[in-house]
Design a protein around this motif. Structure first.
Motif, mmCIF file in Angstrom:
data_model
loop_
_atom_site.group_PDB
_atom_site.id
_atom_site.type_symbol
_atom_site.label_atom_id
_atom_site.label_comp_id
_atom_site.label_asym_id
_atom_site.label_seq_id
_atom_site.Cartn_x
_atom_site.Cartn_y
_atom_site.Cartn_z
ATOM 1 N N VAL A 199 0.834 -1.201 0.000
ATOM 2 C CA VAL A 199 0.000 0.000 0.000
ATOM 3 C C VAL A 199 0.868 1.251 0.000
ATOM 4 N N ILE A 200 1.950 1.233 0.794
ATOM 5 C CA ILE A 200 2.828 2.393 0.897
ATOM 6 C C ILE A 200 3.605 2.606 -0.396
ATOM 7 N N ARG A 201 4.116 1.523 -0.955
ATOM 8 C CA ARG A 201 4.988 1.642 -2.129
ATOM 9 C C ARG A 201 4.228 1.761 -3.443
ATOM 10 N N GLN A 202 3.029 1.229 -3.503
ATOM 11 C CA GLN A 202 2.330 1.168 -4.786
ATOM 12 C C GLN A 202 0.986 1.886 -4.777
ATOM 13 N N GLU A 203 0.084 1.478 -3.882
ATOM 14 C CA GLU A 203 -1.288 1.996 -3.967
ATOM 15 C C GLU A 203 -1.419 3.468 -3.584
ATOM 16 N N VAL A 204 -0.744 3.898 -2.501
ATOM 17 C CA VAL A 204 -0.850 5.303 -2.112
ATOM 18 C C VAL A 204 -0.268 6.226 -3.182
ATOM 19 N N PRO A 205 0.923 5.925 -3.739
ATOM 20 C CA PRO A 205 1.399 6.765 -4.857
ATOM 21 C C PRO A 205 0.442 6.786 -6.045
ATOM 22 N N LEU A 206 -0.178 5.632 -6.349
ATOM 23 C CA LEU A 206 -1.153 5.608 -7.449
ATOM 24 C C LEU A 206 -2.374 6.453 -7.109
ATOM 25 N N MET A 207 -2.820 6.403 -5.846
ATOM 26 C CA MET A 207 -3.951 7.221 -5.420
ATOM 27 C C MET A 207 -3.622 8.708 -5.537
ATOM 28 N N LEU A 208 -2.411 9.079 -5.128
ATOM 29 C CA LEU A 208 -1.977 10.467 -5.252
ATOM 30 C C LEU A 208 -1.886 10.874 -6.719
ATOM 31 N N ALA A 209 -1.374 9.976 -7.560
ATOM 32 C CA ALA A 209 -1.277 10.279 -8.992
ATOM 33 C C ALA A 209 -2.656 10.484 -9.602
ATOM 34 N N ALA A 210 -3.627 9.645 -9.207
ATOM 35 C CA ALA A 210 -4.991 9.806 -9.707
ATOM 36 C C ALA A 210 -5.574 11.149 -9.272
ATOM 37 N N GLY A 211 -5.301 11.540 -8.011
ATOM 38 C CA GLY A 211 -5.769 12.836 -7.537
ATOM 39 C C GLY A 211 -5.164 13.979 -8.325
ATOM 40 N N LEU A 212 -3.858 13.894 -8.632
ATOM 41 C CA LEU A 212 -3.194 14.940 -9.405
ATOM 42 C C LEU A 212 -3.732 15.009 -10.831
#
Length: 357
Positions: free
Chosen positions: A98-111
């Motif tokens: 979650v820390i290495r993959q999903e949270v960065p993807l979630m942030l990227a989707a938000g951006l």
């Protein structure tokens, strides 16, 4: 009737969450897929069904502001309220994926959403791109899960419940479907009852839309994450929130933008305030999750307090209350800077904490 509807909706949510979490966790064992991936896909997508129904239905009827506000408000609710409440029940251990993959993807989707919203509209081609990203992410997760080492898959099997009545995959799928249906129905009843209560108390429709509708469509996530936390399925509890936020941005807004005539206009108030609140809550996940890879009870309490502060701001702003200026000054001058300093200290202390263990 509103009281009866409210009680029935609550019962449906509890029963639906229990069925969904049990069916999804057993299904992950049967197919050799980790509970985290099930939380990020089956549970997250299923509990986001109310957001999908509300956003797409609103877009199809021309009420595009409801579609956008529902998704942004639900994402804020997911992080601040659901993770906060789940962590208060039991400290949530966050999977390293979650820390290495999903949270960065979630942030990227938000951006990506912020970038698309800057011109005031999400066009149909942009909405189609969001849908394509959602499909690609889902396929990637499934392929990744199937390639997990045999040793890792055997560890999931060791967590199987003692009872065997739901051992067959067909019963597990039925549990998931029944759970999803109960969650959607229970959410609808609770929103209807809460709206009736608010109207009876003389609260404006604007406040109802900003708070009750966004929170109401997230009630399945509340029920599923809290139930997963109580049952010890903490990967599902965290994965459900992160996966739901991804699905809301990419799936709900993507489909709503394709359905809407002329795309999705983004209200100026959302562009100037609510989108940035959503991004702040998503960004806060990274340092909180990185600290010993868990969400402690006190951190859950802080998240809940922030949701209360955000809701209070929405109510004051909707009513143009005279206390709004003073409230905003306190939040901007004291609370937000203090939070930034706290998050920075948490990140700085993490390496030394890791070495001590």
């Amino acid at each position: 009737m509103s009281i009866v509807t409210f009680i029935a909706g609550l019962m449906a949510l509890v029963a639906g969450a229990e069925a969904l979490v049990r069916g999804a966790s057993r299904l992950s064992l049967s197919w050799g897929i980790s509970p985290l991936v099930v939380g990020l896909t089956v549970v997250a997508f299923g509990t986001s069904a109310p957001e999908m129904a509300v956003s797409v239905g609103a877009a199809a009827q021309g009420a595009t502001e409801v579609a956008v506000g529902n998704v942004v408000g639900s994402n804020v609710f997911n992080v601040l309220f659901i993770l906060g409440l789940s962590a208060l029940i039991a400290p949530l251990v966050v999977h390293v994926q979650v820390i290495r993959q999903e949270v960065p993807l979630m942030l990227a989707a938000g951006l990506v959403l912020v970038a698309m919203a800057l011109d005031g509209v999400i066009s149909r081609p942009e909405a189609a791109l969001l849908l394509a990203l959602m499909l690609g992410y889902t396929i990637f997760l499934i392929v990744q899960a199937r390639r997990a080492p045999a040793q890792e898959q055997s560890e999931f099997a060791a967590d199987a419940p003692a009872s065997q009545w739901d051992r067959h995959w067909s019963v597990q799928i039925l549990l998931v479907l029944v759970g999803l249906a109960a969650l959607v129905l229970g959410s609808r009843w609770l929103v209807q009852a809460a709206t009736a209560f608010a109207s009876a108390l003389g609260v404006s429709d604007v406040v109802i839309g900003l708070t009750i509708v966004a929170a109401g469509t997230s009630l399945p996530e509340v029920a599923a994450s809290v139930t997963a936390s109580l049952r010890g399925q903490r990967d599902i509890a965290v994965g459900n929130v992160v996966g739901s936020n991804l699905f809301n941005i990419l799936g709900c807004l993507g489909l709503a933008g394709v359905v809407a005539d002329g795309g999705l206009p983004i209200p100026e108030a959302v562009r100037n305030f609510d989108l940035w609140v959503m991004m702040a809550t998503l960004l806060a996940c990274l340092p909180i999750f990185m600290t010993d890879r868990q969400i402690a009870r006190w951190e859950g309490g802080v998240l809940l307090a922030y949701y209360g502060a955000y809701t209070a701001y929405l109510v004051l702003a909707a009513q143009h209350h005279e206390a709004l200026a003073a409230y905003s000054t306190v939040m901007m001058s004291f609370v937000i800077p203090l939070t930034i300093v706290t998050l920075a200290v948490m990140v700085i202390r993490r390496p030394s904490s890791s070495r001590s263990h």
